[in-house]
Design an enzyme around this catalytic site. Structure first.
Site, PDB file in Angstrom:
ATOM      1  N   SER A 124       0.932  -1.313  -0.010  1.00  0.00           N
ATOM      2  CA  SER A 124      -0.043  -0.098   0.043  1.00  0.00           C
ATOM      3  C   SER A 124       1.008   1.208  -0.070  1.00  0.00           C
ATOM      4  O   SER A 124       2.079   1.156   0.466  1.00  0.00           O
ATOM      5  CB  SER A 124      -0.944  -0.007   1.299  1.00  0.00           C
ATOM      6  OG  SER A 124      -1.367   1.131   1.698  1.00  0.00           O
ATOM      7  N   TYR A 148      -1.293  -1.251  11.013  1.00  0.00           N
ATOM      8  CA  TYR A 148      -1.719  -1.731   9.562  1.00  0.00           C
ATOM      9  C   TYR A 148      -0.246  -1.563   8.502  1.00  0.00           C
ATOM     10  O   TYR A 148       0.019  -2.401   7.855  1.00  0.00           O
ATOM     11  CB  TYR A 148      -3.016  -1.309   8.869  1.00  0.00           C
ATOM     12  CG  TYR A 148      -2.954  -1.297   7.553  1.00  0.00           C
ATOM     13  CD1 TYR A 148      -3.442  -2.517   6.752  1.00  0.00           C
ATOM     14  CD2 TYR A 148      -2.971  -0.034   6.853  1.00  0.00           C
ATOM     15  CE1 TYR A 148      -3.328  -2.690   5.593  1.00  0.00           C
ATOM     16  CE2 TYR A 148      -3.215  -0.159   5.411  1.00  0.00           C
ATOM     17  CZ  TYR A 148      -3.203  -1.498   4.643  1.00  0.00           C
ATOM     18  OH  TYR A 148      -3.137  -1.558   3.433  1.00  0.00           O
ATOM     19  N   LYS A 152       2.433  -3.848   6.539  1.00  0.00           N
ATOM     20  CA  LYS A 152       2.997  -4.210   5.170  1.00  0.00           C
ATOM     21  C   LYS A 152       4.340  -3.791   5.050  1.00  0.00           C
ATOM     22  O   LYS A 152       5.001  -4.620   3.937  1.00  0.00           O
ATOM     23  CB  LYS A 152       2.084  -3.086   4.336  1.00  0.00           C
ATOM     24  CG  LYS A 152       0.560  -3.244   4.131  1.00  0.00           C
ATOM     25  CD  LYS A 152       0.111  -4.366   3.500  1.00  0.00           C
ATOM     26  CE  LYS A 152      -1.316  -4.462   3.131  1.00  0.00           C
ATOM     27  NZ  LYS A 152      -1.596  -5.866   2.576  1.00  0.00           N
TER      28      LYS A 152
HETATM   29  N1  UFG Z   1     -12.984  10.735   3.550  1.00  0.00           N
HETATM   30  C1  UFG Z   1     -13.824  11.820   4.017  1.00  0.00           C
HETATM   31  N2  UFG Z   1     -14.758  10.976   4.567  1.00  0.00           N
HETATM   32  C2  UFG Z   1     -15.037   9.589   4.571  1.00  0.00           C
HETATM   33  C3  UFG Z   1     -13.973   8.912   4.131  1.00  0.00           C
HETATM   34  C4  UFG Z   1     -12.790   9.568   3.676  1.00  0.00           C
HETATM   35  O1  UFG Z   1     -13.683  12.765   3.857  1.00  0.00           O
HETATM   36  O2  UFG Z   1     -16.060   9.095   5.233  1.00  0.00           O
HETATM   37  C5  UFG Z   1     -11.682  11.322   3.033  1.00  0.00           C
HETATM   38  C6  UFG Z   1     -10.372  11.237   3.834  1.00  0.00           C
HETATM   39  O3  UFG Z   1     -10.115  12.236   4.706  1.00  0.00           O
HETATM   40  C7  UFG Z   1      -9.263  11.374   2.663  1.00  0.00           C
HETATM   41  C8  UFG Z   1      -9.855  10.813   1.494  1.00  0.00           C
HETATM   42  O4  UFG Z   1     -11.379  10.719   1.943  1.00  0.00           O
HETATM   43  O5  UFG Z   1      -8.894  12.458   2.212  1.00  0.00           O
HETATM   44  C9  UFG Z   1      -9.738   9.208   1.079  1.00  0.00           C
HETATM   45  O6  UFG Z   1      -9.881   8.578   2.403  1.00  0.00           O
HETATM   46  P1  UFG Z   1     -10.130   6.775   2.245  1.00  0.00           P
HETATM   47  O7  UFG Z   1     -10.454   6.416   3.872  1.00  0.00           O
HETATM   48  O8  UFG Z   1     -10.957   6.442   1.316  1.00  0.00           O
HETATM   49  O9  UFG Z   1      -8.798   6.443   1.870  1.00  0.00           O
HETATM   50  P2  UFG Z   1      -7.040   6.758   2.622  1.00  0.00           P
HETATM   51  O10 UFG Z   1      -6.377   7.425   1.512  1.00  0.00           O
HETATM   52  O11 UFG Z   1      -7.258   7.481   4.040  1.00  0.00           O
HETATM   53  O12 UFG Z   1      -6.678   5.346   2.829  1.00  0.00           O
HETATM   54  C10 UFG Z   1      -6.198   4.480   1.750  1.00  0.00           C
HETATM   55  C11 UFG Z   1      -6.674   3.091   2.072  1.00  0.00           C
HETATM   56  C12 UFG Z   1      -5.553   2.482   3.035  1.00  0.00           C
HETATM   57  C13 UFG Z   1      -4.237   2.934   2.614  1.00  0.00           C
HETATM   58  C14 UFG Z   1      -4.102   4.276   2.624  1.00  0.00           C
HETATM   59  C15 UFG Z   1      -2.584   4.798   1.917  1.00  0.00           C
HETATM   60  O13 UFG Z   1      -7.744   2.706   2.707  1.00  0.00           O
HETATM   61  O14 UFG Z   1      -5.508   1.246   3.344  1.00  0.00           O
HETATM   62  O15 UFG Z   1      -4.929   4.892   1.511  1.00  0.00           O
HETATM   63  O16 UFG Z   1      -2.402   4.248   0.725  1.00  0.00           O
HETATM   64  F1  UFG Z   1      -3.381   2.694   3.901  1.00  0.00           F
END
Ligand code: UFG
Length: 337
Positions: A124, A148, A152
């Site tokens: 990831s 997590y 990885k």
């Molecule tokens: N977000 C919101 N509201 C939500 C969910 C997410 O505003 O309800 C925002 C987050 O703050 C972020 C973006 O949407 O700015 C993406 O969030 P995600 O949770 O979809 O994804 P992340 O980038 O936080 O995490 C993903 C994977 C992880 C991995 C990470 C880094 O889920 O497993 O990318 O690569 F570790």
């Protein structure tokens, strides 16, 4: 010869299995269904006309894992299986470390015992921690901010050590950015348990009225509209990257690392707008405080994958949103057995 896909009933696993079958590969799945449903197998069969051989067992069970290798002619492994929720990993670090490590130890032990030397590992972009600059290249410094991510990173290092020592022949490490979308049939897609942690399933569930509104985590980041920027990639593009990585891993020796992203960053509000346009549905939202641990911007430099794997992402954000919406609309409660 067959490819063993651990976690083959999961979101990325199931899409990869479909692509493998369509490329005429023999596929064997190990899945403990801890975060997936047996119905996935029916859907894979509906799409491809073939039902992959399934071992509904746990990699934590070494004997059961050995049996899979003993009973089949396996020449390579794609390893997806593992716990993957960032927040949960902070609340239950022991569970994450013990599960993700033990499952991988057992898998690798069985691979070595049965002379299988080729593995594609599901890593990831989280291993880049908070990158100082974007786009992110594979040679950027590595660090993690949660258990997590730590699992990885440690597994990446363990696989490289084993390859250096000649215990494995070829290791291909794929660092995913943000996989979204679904198969165009609408038959397989992302089916999170309970309230989704990730943005896209939250948006698609809000669009069909399962949730009231999206909570946007922060609008004061140093980005074009203040909301977090990510590199969203269609899960079918990501699945195809595994086929390209597997072909290369079968042909070369050593450890290689690839970013799997599009190279384009979209903010949370960009995604809301794109989803509304693609689906014709409204996505009400409110701005909430930042989510702890989130970074402002994260997107890939995908040049290396293009040059070495001959792979690049084909699907644009509109297609990702259309496919996610189709899956959610056809399966409002996910896979129901
Ligand atoms: N977000 C919101 N509201 C939500 C969910 C997410 O505003 O309800 C925002 C987050 O703050 C972020 C973006 O949407 O700015 C993406 O969030 P995600 O949770 O979809 O994804 P992340 O980038 O936080 O995490 C993903 C994977 C992880 C991995 C990470 C880094 O889920 O497993 O990318 O690569 F570790």
């Amino acid at each position: 010869m067959a490819v063993l896909v651990t976690g083959g009933a999961g979101f990325i696993g199931s899409h990869t299995v479909v692509e493998l079958i369509e490329a005429n590969r023999e596929v064997i799945i190990i899945d403990n269904f801890s975060n997936s449903k047996p119905e996935v197998l029916n859907r894979i069969e509906k799409i491809t006309g073939k039902r992959p051989k399934l071992y509904a067992c746990d990699l934590l069970d070494l004997e059961a894992t050995r049996k899979v290798f003993a009973e089949n002619e396996i020449d390579s492994v794609i390893h997806f299986a593992g716990l993957k929720a960032v927040g949960e990993s902070c609340a239950q670090p022991l569970r994450y470390y013990s599960h993700n490590f033990d499952a991988t130890f057992n898998l690798i032990r069985a691979m070595v015992e049965y002379g299988v030397g080729t593995i594609v590992f599901s890593s990831s972009a989280t291993v880049y921690g908070s990158p100082k600059t974007v786009p992110i290249r594979e040679d950027f410094p590595l660090s993690t901010t949660n258990p997590y991510g730590e699992t990885k990173l440690v597994i990446e290092r363990m696989l490289k050590d084993m390859c250096d020592a000649g215990e494995l022949k070829s290791v291909s490490i794929l660092r995913y950015f943000n996989p979204i979308g679904a198969h165009e049939s609408g038959l397989i897609g992302e089916d999170p348990k309970g309230v989704p942690n990730n943005l896209l399933p939250y948006i698609s569930q809000t669009a069909i009225g399962k949730r009231d509104k999206l909570h946007v985590f922060g609008d004061d980041y140093p980005t074009h509209d203040g909301t977090g920027v990510r590199d969203y990639i269609h899960v079918v593009d990501l699945a195809q990257a595994h086929l390209a990585a597997l072909d290369r891993a079968m042909a070369v020796t050593g450890t290689e690392y690839y970013n799997v992203g599009t190279g384009v960053g979209y903010s949370v509000l960009d995604i809301v707008k794109a989803f509304e346009k693609a689906s014709g549905k409204k996505v009400p939202y409110v701005i909430d405080p930042r989510r702890p641990g989130d970074i402002a911007e994260c997107y890939a430099d995908p040049t290396l994958a293009r040059e070495k794997l001959g792979w690049s992402a084909k699907f644009d954000i509109e297609r990702m949103c259309k496919d996610a919406d189709r899956w959610q609309t056809m399966n409002p409660d996910g896979y129901t057995d």
